[in-house]
Design an enzyme around this catalytic site. Structure first.
Site, PDB file in Angstrom:
ATOM      1  CD  GLU A  20       7.233   5.638  38.258  1.00 28.25           C
ATOM      2  OE1 GLU A  20       7.057   4.855  37.290  1.00 28.25           O
ATOM      3  OE2 GLU A  20       6.461   5.692  39.232  1.00 28.25           O
ATOM      4  CG  PHE A  46       3.474  -1.270  50.672  1.00 25.76           C
ATOM      5  CD1 PHE A  46       3.128  -2.271  49.771  1.00 25.76           C
ATOM      6  CD2 PHE A  46       3.077   0.029  50.412  1.00 25.76           C
ATOM      7  CE1 PHE A  46       2.405  -1.974  48.624  1.00 25.76           C
ATOM      8  CE2 PHE A  46       2.345   0.339  49.279  1.00 25.76           C
ATOM      9  CZ  PHE A  46       2.005  -0.670  48.387  1.00 25.76           C
ATOM     10  CD  GLN A  47       4.524   1.194  46.592  1.00 26.15           C
ATOM     11  OE1 GLN A  47       4.536   2.327  47.027  1.00 26.15           O
ATOM     12  NE2 GLN A  47       3.895   0.854  45.477  1.00 26.15           N
ATOM     13  CE  LYS A  68       4.264   9.231  53.681  1.00 18.94           C
ATOM     14  NZ  LYS A  68       3.074   8.426  53.371  1.00 18.94           N
ATOM     15  CG  MET A  86      20.841  -1.964  15.065  1.00 14.06           C
ATOM     16  SD  MET A  86      21.872  -1.462  13.682  1.00 14.06           S
ATOM     17  CE  MET A  86      22.002   0.296  13.936  1.00 14.06           C
TER      18      MET A  86
HETATM   19  C1  LIG Z   1      22.973   1.493  17.582  1.00 15.48           C
HETATM   20  C2  LIG Z   1      24.161   2.315  17.945  1.00 15.48           C
HETATM   21  C3  LIG Z   1      25.198   2.493  17.042  1.00 15.48           C
HETATM   22  C4  LIG Z   1      26.282   3.296  17.349  1.00 15.48           C
HETATM   23  N1  LIG Z   1      27.218   3.520  16.385  1.00 15.48           N
HETATM   24  C5  LIG Z   1      28.158   4.475  16.592  1.00 15.48           C
HETATM   25  C6  LIG Z   1      29.042   4.903  15.550  1.00 15.48           C
HETATM   26  O1  LIG Z   1      29.014   4.396  14.448  1.00 15.48           O
HETATM   27  N2  LIG Z   1      29.915   5.893  15.809  1.00 15.48           N
HETATM   28  C7  LIG Z   1      29.972   6.501  17.045  1.00 15.48           C
HETATM   29  O2  LIG Z   1      30.748   7.437  17.214  1.00 15.48           O
HETATM   30  N3  LIG Z   1      29.192   6.103  18.034  1.00 15.48           N
HETATM   31  C8  LIG Z   1      28.270   5.125  17.846  1.00 15.48           C
HETATM   32  N4  LIG Z   1      27.430   4.787  18.878  1.00 15.48           N
HETATM   33  C9  LIG Z   1      27.588   5.447  20.182  1.00 15.48           C
HETATM   34  C10 LIG Z   1      28.614   4.762  21.067  1.00 15.48           C
HETATM   35  O3  LIG Z   1      28.018   3.638  21.661  1.00 15.48           O
HETATM   36  C11 LIG Z   1      29.121   5.719  22.182  1.00 15.48           C
HETATM   37  O4  LIG Z   1      28.049   6.209  22.923  1.00 15.48           O
HETATM   38  C12 LIG Z   1      29.874   6.914  21.644  1.00 15.48           C
HETATM   39  O5  LIG Z   1      30.774   6.538  20.640  1.00 15.48           O
HETATM   40  C13 LIG Z   1      30.651   7.596  22.758  1.00 15.48           C
HETATM   41  O6  LIG Z   1      30.933   8.894  22.399  1.00 15.48           O
HETATM   42  P1  LIG Z   1      32.111   9.720  23.045  1.00 15.48           P
HETATM   43  O7  LIG Z   1      33.410   9.001  22.901  1.00 15.48           O
HETATM   44  O8  LIG Z   1      32.022  11.080  22.490  1.00 15.48           O
HETATM   45  O9  LIG Z   1      31.852   9.662  24.610  1.00 15.48           O
HETATM   46  P2  LIG Z   1      30.816  10.292  25.612  1.00 15.48           P
HETATM   47  O10 LIG Z   1      30.050   9.195  26.203  1.00 15.48           O
HETATM   48  O11 LIG Z   1      30.097  11.465  25.080  1.00 15.48           O
HETATM   49  O12 LIG Z   1      31.871  10.717  26.722  1.00 15.48           O
HETATM   50  C14 LIG Z   1      32.374  11.989  26.842  1.00 15.48           C
HETATM   51  C15 LIG Z   1      33.838  11.969  27.254  1.00 15.48           C
HETATM   52  O13 LIG Z   1      34.207  13.330  27.483  1.00 15.48           O
HETATM   53  C16 LIG Z   1      34.656  13.502  28.807  1.00 15.48           C
HETATM   54  N5  LIG Z   1      34.171  14.791  29.291  1.00 15.48           N
HETATM   55  C17 LIG Z   1      32.969  15.113  29.804  1.00 15.48           C
HETATM   56  N6  LIG Z   1      32.925  16.414  30.135  1.00 15.48           N
HETATM   57  C18 LIG Z   1      34.121  16.926  29.822  1.00 15.48           C
HETATM   58  C19 LIG Z   1      34.697  18.225  29.940  1.00 15.48           C
HETATM   59  N7  LIG Z   1      34.010  19.293  30.430  1.00 15.48           N
HETATM   60  N8  LIG Z   1      35.975  18.402  29.543  1.00 15.48           N
HETATM   61  C20 LIG Z   1      36.706  17.339  29.059  1.00 15.48           C
HETATM   62  N9  LIG Z   1      36.205  16.106  28.911  1.00 15.48           N
HETATM   63  C21 LIG Z   1      34.933  15.905  29.285  1.00 15.48           C
HETATM   64  C22 LIG Z   1      34.123  12.338  29.598  1.00 15.48           C
HETATM   65  O14 LIG Z   1      34.965  12.078  30.709  1.00 15.48           O
HETATM   66  C23 LIG Z   1      34.101  11.228  28.549  1.00 15.48           C
HETATM   67  O15 LIG Z   1      35.347  10.571  28.502  1.00 15.48           O
HETATM   68  C24 LIG Z   1      26.359   3.930  18.603  1.00 15.48           C
HETATM   69  C25 LIG Z   1      25.355   3.720  19.535  1.00 15.48           C
HETATM   70  C26 LIG Z   1      24.250   2.941  19.207  1.00 15.48           C
HETATM   71  C27 LIG Z   1      23.172   2.786  20.223  1.00 15.48           C
HETATM   72  C1  LIG Z   2      15.502  -1.270  25.628  1.00  9.81           C
HETATM   73  C2  LIG Z   2      16.217  -1.926  24.504  1.00  9.81           C
HETATM   74  N1  LIG Z   2      15.934  -3.222  24.184  1.00  9.81           N
HETATM   75  C3  LIG Z   2      16.577  -3.808  23.145  1.00  9.81           C
HETATM   76  C4  LIG Z   2      17.515  -3.143  22.420  1.00  9.81           C
HETATM   77  C5  LIG Z   2      18.227  -3.836  21.254  1.00  9.81           C
HETATM   78  N2  LIG Z   2      17.903  -3.155  19.988  1.00  9.81           N
HETATM   79  C6  LIG Z   2      18.723  -2.255  19.430  1.00  9.81           C
HETATM   80  S1  LIG Z   2      18.123  -1.585  18.019  1.00  9.81           S
HETATM   81  C7  LIG Z   2      16.721  -2.534  18.127  1.00  9.81           C
HETATM   82  C8  LIG Z   2      15.650  -2.449  17.071  1.00  9.81           C
HETATM   83  C9  LIG Z   2      14.948  -1.142  17.079  1.00  9.81           C
HETATM   84  O1  LIG Z   2      13.840  -1.234  16.234  1.00  9.81           O
HETATM   85  P1  LIG Z   2      13.086   0.043  15.698  1.00  9.81           P
HETATM   86  O2  LIG Z   2      12.816   0.973  16.809  1.00  9.81           O
HETATM   87  O3  LIG Z   2      11.932  -0.386  14.877  1.00  9.81           O
HETATM   88  O4  LIG Z   2      14.209   0.750  14.823  1.00  9.81           O
HETATM   89  P2  LIG Z   2      14.856   0.323  13.419  1.00  9.81           P
HETATM   90  O5  LIG Z   2      16.168  -0.314  13.726  1.00  9.81           O
HETATM   91  O6  LIG Z   2      13.920  -0.604  12.736  1.00  9.81           O
HETATM   92  O7  LIG Z   2      15.027   1.620  12.730  1.00  9.81           O
HETATM   93  C10 LIG Z   2      16.765  -3.359  19.249  1.00  9.81           C
HETATM   94  C11 LIG Z   2      15.735  -4.327  19.612  1.00  9.81           C
HETATM   95  C12 LIG Z   2      17.791  -1.813  22.822  1.00  9.81           C
HETATM   96  N3  LIG Z   2      18.726  -1.076  22.210  1.00  9.81           N
HETATM   97  N4  LIG Z   2      17.110  -1.223  23.829  1.00  9.81           N
END
Ligand SMILES: Cc1cc2nc3c(=O)[nH]c(=O)nc-3n(C[C@H](O)[C@H](O)[C@H](O)COP(=O)(O)OP(=O)(O)OC[C@H]3O[C@@H](n4cnc5c(N)ncnc54)[C@H](O)[C@@H]3O)c2cc1C
Ligand SMILES: Cc1ncc(C[n+]2csc(CCOP(=O)(O)OP(=O)(O)O)c2C)c(N)n1
Ligand SMILES: [Mg+2]
Lengths: 572, 165
Positions: A50, A112-113, A162, A479
């Site tokens: 799911e 159940f469920q 259901k 990471m």
């Molecule tokens: C491992 C990892 C590393 C990361 N490193 C980085 C990084 O280095 N740099 C980075 O940028 N991010 C990074 N992120 C992502 C970060 O966590 C956020 O998800 C991201 O920065 C949010 O982007 P955003 O501000 O564009 O917001 P979004 O989550 O895209 O939010 C959109 C915003 O726009 C608004 N909005 C929506 N629709 C409309 C509309 N029609 N008109 C006006 N406003 C609207 C919403 O209200 C909201 O405030 C990383 C994520 C991970 C998992």
């Molecule tokens: C469901 C979930 N569990 C744990 C994490 C924490 N986490 C972030 S990056 C990462 C490692 C990912 O490993 P891999 O897919 O091999 O990517 P790599 O960083 O090696 O490119 C983990 C465990 C997460 N983001 N999501």
């Protein structure tokens, strides 16, 4: 028309124009599945979990802008869906998730469920409904689609007991093309006075920068953004979620900002005097230490959600409204206005930015024998001519994809930014590929992430989806390992798995093509060969440099200007 | 600062838990919360008392407004507006011997009513601001209080302005 509850669902989905329904059956939704089977109008995609069904609906939504729809059974079906729902919630993706529930008469008896689906999902949905009377069903379905897709989009759950779908109880049905709700009226039009105030700031700006985000993509505002930015000649950067809204190949583009953003983007943020934030939410991956965030800037913030404004960072000119609407008004004001921007100052500003660019912060050593992950992404970009839909999982590979694939179009880059859900990439690619049957779709992943929803290879076989899986296999949860190297003195606690499957055999056992590549010199040919197999799913297992780190990096708690760049020793 | 926020809410199952859930999920504090249906049975009126800096109160009102079940809300403590607030209390106290007269006098001073009497106790009903109720409770020794129950604060703006759909 007299229909039963389950027939209403099938008919409504058709009337609403739903193309695909992603789901998994079970006891509480058997009536619904029977009605869908008989009607045979909406295409149902059977996922293998799911969570994956919801991610697939999500990938469909992100790549098309339409609402994704998923159907799951009660109890474990619904709890499995929660990660998918939360993923969509944090990135503001429009989804409608229908969950079955135990019959009304036994709700609350630990049947159940039975789980309290409305209660469990409440903190990670835009809204949810429990349908208690079949007479409310059609209206509730309409409300769910309306709420999910308007304003700041988000997932909506409808929990349906259901007995509500009992095939023997028929009631009149007619489709409502529109609906209004007294308690829900999102603001679309920006306030003209605020927009004028913003334009005054913009015209006086000496070191301006556009900071754009996912809101530009959600608002389908790429055209107006491009027009405005090019008319003004200002530099522009974007969050991970906004990539592609402005072409990465354009001269005014500074690259992504934030924790793993470019040197020039983060330095421009640090020194700007007028920050124009457009559909971005000042996430902590962007701001770093709040005290050092854009210390000299007046901030303009355009966002459709008032609660995004001044949540983390106090702004000077808030504009509540739809990005496209507001940017269009701004362009109009500029056209009517003879006053121009401070050309001289902007020229000096670009000079400074070019100095920062010279650092070439994404440089890496391409001549190694072991494969550099960055190199794979650069070659992926070339081989797909920059034109593929790229989904990603979560980790270092995600950052490399964001940094090295130059996205020129919105909705081309599909990843989980807010929740950072490992296991998102492959199921999301299923949704993207179904929505774009004749386009190239690749999933960039890691050996950790791909195993979180690897079972979906079976779904890809069932529906003949020719996705290309680019596995950057560093034999580490990279990471996590990187953080352990930097902040835990290299104690690699549990960031390594002692047993990794043979991905080639695994892929083959699902009936697809598997390849393994372990030399830099073979990367390009392997990619070409894989992408030439237009009607096959190909899994390429790239054995990459084990301890590669993602640079630049702003360590948690540091300011934007305190980026760490790749050590020189890495660059020879 | 302490703020009283009046909310008109769809009178639907789960609406209350959305508000309560918002406060716990975002770590805002709730001092009190009262809710009951209005003259229009499809709407409930809620009064919520919370505390926080201006920034936090701004986020609280924005987040509340974002809940789909919230139809309208009003912060009664915004500058330049005055309001009326009331809370009701039922308090059961030990009442024996000479205490009985003393408590009756005290109740009159506070404009309360004795609503139930036994040979050993009185139950007193009192409305007013929370401060007034606190003062009344404070005038008893701890061990003479058998039970108290308070409604939480209800508030309404002064003048012609009204919170309605
Ligand atoms: C491992 C990892 C590393 C990361 N490193 C980085 C990084 O280095 N740099 C980075 O940028 N991010 C990074 N992120 C992502 C970060 O966590 C956020 O998800 C991201 O920065 C949010 O982007 P955003 O501000 O564009 O917001 P979004 O989550 O895209 O939010 C959109 C915003 O726009 C608004 N909005 C929506 N629709 C409309 C509309 N029609 N008109 C006006 N406003 C609207 C919403 O209200 C909201 O405030 C990383 C994520 C991970 C998992
Ligand atoms: C469901 C979930 N569990 C744990 C994490 C924490 N986490 C972030 S990056 C990462 C490692 C990912 O490993 P891999 O897919 O091999 O990517 P790599 O960083 O090696 O490119 C983990 C465990 C997460 N983001 N999501
Ligand atoms: Mg890995």
């Amino acid at each position: 028309m007299e229909l039963s509850g389950s027939e209403i669902i099938a008919q409504f989905l058709k009337d609403e124009g739903v193309e695909y329904l992603f789901g998994y059956p079970g006891g509480a939704v058997l009536h619904i599945y029977d009605a869908l089977f008989k009607a045979d109008e909406v295409k149902h995609i059977l996922a293998r979990h799911e969570q994956a069904a919801v991610h697939a609906a999500d990938g469909y939504a992100r790549s098309t802008g339409k609402t994704g729809v998923a159907l799951v059974t009660s109890g474990p079906g619904m709890t499995n869906a929660v990660t998918g729902i939360a993923t969509a919630y944090l990135d503001s993706i429009p989804l409608v998730v229908i969950s079955g529930q135990v019959p009304t008469a036994v709700i609350g008896s630990d049947a159940f469920q039975e789980v309290d689906s409305v209660g469990i999902s409440r903190p990670c949905v835009k809204h949810n409904f429990l349908v208690k009377d079949v007479k409310d069903l059609a209206e509730t379905l309409k409300k769910a689609f309306y709420v999910a897709s308007t304003g700041r989009p988000g997932p909506v759950l409808i929990d349906i007991p259901k007995d509500i779908t009992d095939p023997n109880i028929k009631i009149p049905y007619s489709y409502m093309p529109t609906i209004s709700m007294r308690s829900y009226n999102p603001v679309i039009k920006g306030h003209q006075y605020q927009i004028k105030k913003a334009m005054e700031l913009i015209k006086r700006a000496r070191r301006p920068v556009f900071y754009t985000g996912g809101g530009v993509v959600l608002s389908n505002a790429s055209q107006s953004l491009r027009a405005l930015v090019q008319r003004l000649g200002f530099p522009i950067t974007s969050t991970l979620m906004g990539l592609g809204a402005y072409p990465a190949t354009d001269e005014q583009w500074l690259g992504m900002l934030g924790m793993h953003g470019t040197y020039e983007a983060n330095m421009a943020m640090h020194e700007t005097d007028v920050l124009i934030a457009v559909g971005a939410r000042f996430d902590d991956r962007i701001t770093g230490h709040l005290e050092h965030f854009c210390p000299n800037a007046k901030i303009i913030h355009i966002d459709i959600d008032p609660s995004s404004i001044s949540k983390n960072v106090k702004v000077d000119v808030p504009i509540v409204g739809d990005v496209d609407d507001v940017l269009t008004s701004m362009l109009k004001l500029l056209k009517d206005d003879q006053d121009n921007t401070d050309q001289e100052a902007i020229k000096d500003w670009w000079k400074k930015i070019r100095q920062w660019r010279k650092k070439n912060c994404l440089k890496y050593n391409k001549k190694t024998k072991v494969i550099k992950p960055q190199y794979v992404i650069e070659k992926l970009y070339e081989v797909t001519k920059g034109d593929a839909y790229i989904t990603s999982d979560v980790g270092q590979h995600q950052m490399f994809a964001a940094q090295y694939y130059k996205f020129d179009k919105p909705r081309q880059w599909i990843n989980s930014g807010g929740l950072g859900t490992m296991g998102f990439g492959l199921p999301a690619a299923i949704g993207v590929q179904l929505a774009h049957l004749d386009q190239t779709v690749a999933c960039v992943t890691g050996e950790g992430s791909i195993q979180m929803n690897i079972q979906e290879l079976a779904t890809c076989m069932q529906y003949q989806l020719p996705i290309k899986i680019i596995n950057l296999n560093n034999r580490y949860l990279g990471m996590v390992r990187q953080w352990q190297e930097f902040f835990y003195e290299g104690r690699y606690a549990m960031s390594y798995m002692d047993s990794i499957p043979d991905f080639v055999k695994l892929t083959e056992s699902y009936g697809h093509v598997g390849m393994q590549v372990d030399k830099t010199s073979d990367v390009e040919d392997a990619l070409k060969e894989a992408f030439a197999m237009k009607d096959k799913l190909v899994f390429i297992d790239f054995i990459t440099n084990r301890e590669e780190n993602v640079y630049p990096m702003i360590a948690a708690g540091k300011g934007q200007h305190e980026m760490e760049l790749a050590p020189d020793s890495e660059l020879v | 600062m302490r703020h009283i926020i009046s909310i008109l809410l769809e009178n639907e199952a789960g609406a209350l838990s959305r508000v309560a859930g918002l406060f716990s999920a975002r770590a805002y504090n709730i001092e009190s919360l009262t809710v009951a249906p209005t003259e229009d049975p499809t709407l409930s009126r809620m009064t919520l008392v919370t505390r926080g800096s201006d920034e936090i109160i701004e986020q609280i009102t924005k987040q509340l407004n974002k809940l789909i079940d919230v139809v309208k809300l009003n912060d009664l403590n915004v500058h330049g507006h005055s309001h009326i607030e009331r809370e009701m209390m039922l308090i059961k106290v030990k009442a024996t011997g000479s205490k009985r007269d003393e408590i009756m006098r005290l109740t009159t001073i506070f404009r309360g009513n004795i609503v139930d009497v036994t040979p050993n106790s009185y139950t007193i009903e009192l409305t007013g601001t929370s401060d007034k109720l606190d003062a009344f409770v404070g005038s008893f020794e701890c061990d003479s209080i058998l039970e108290t129950v308070r409604s939480g604060v209800m508030g309404i703006a002064r003048g012609n302005s009204a919170l309605h759909v």
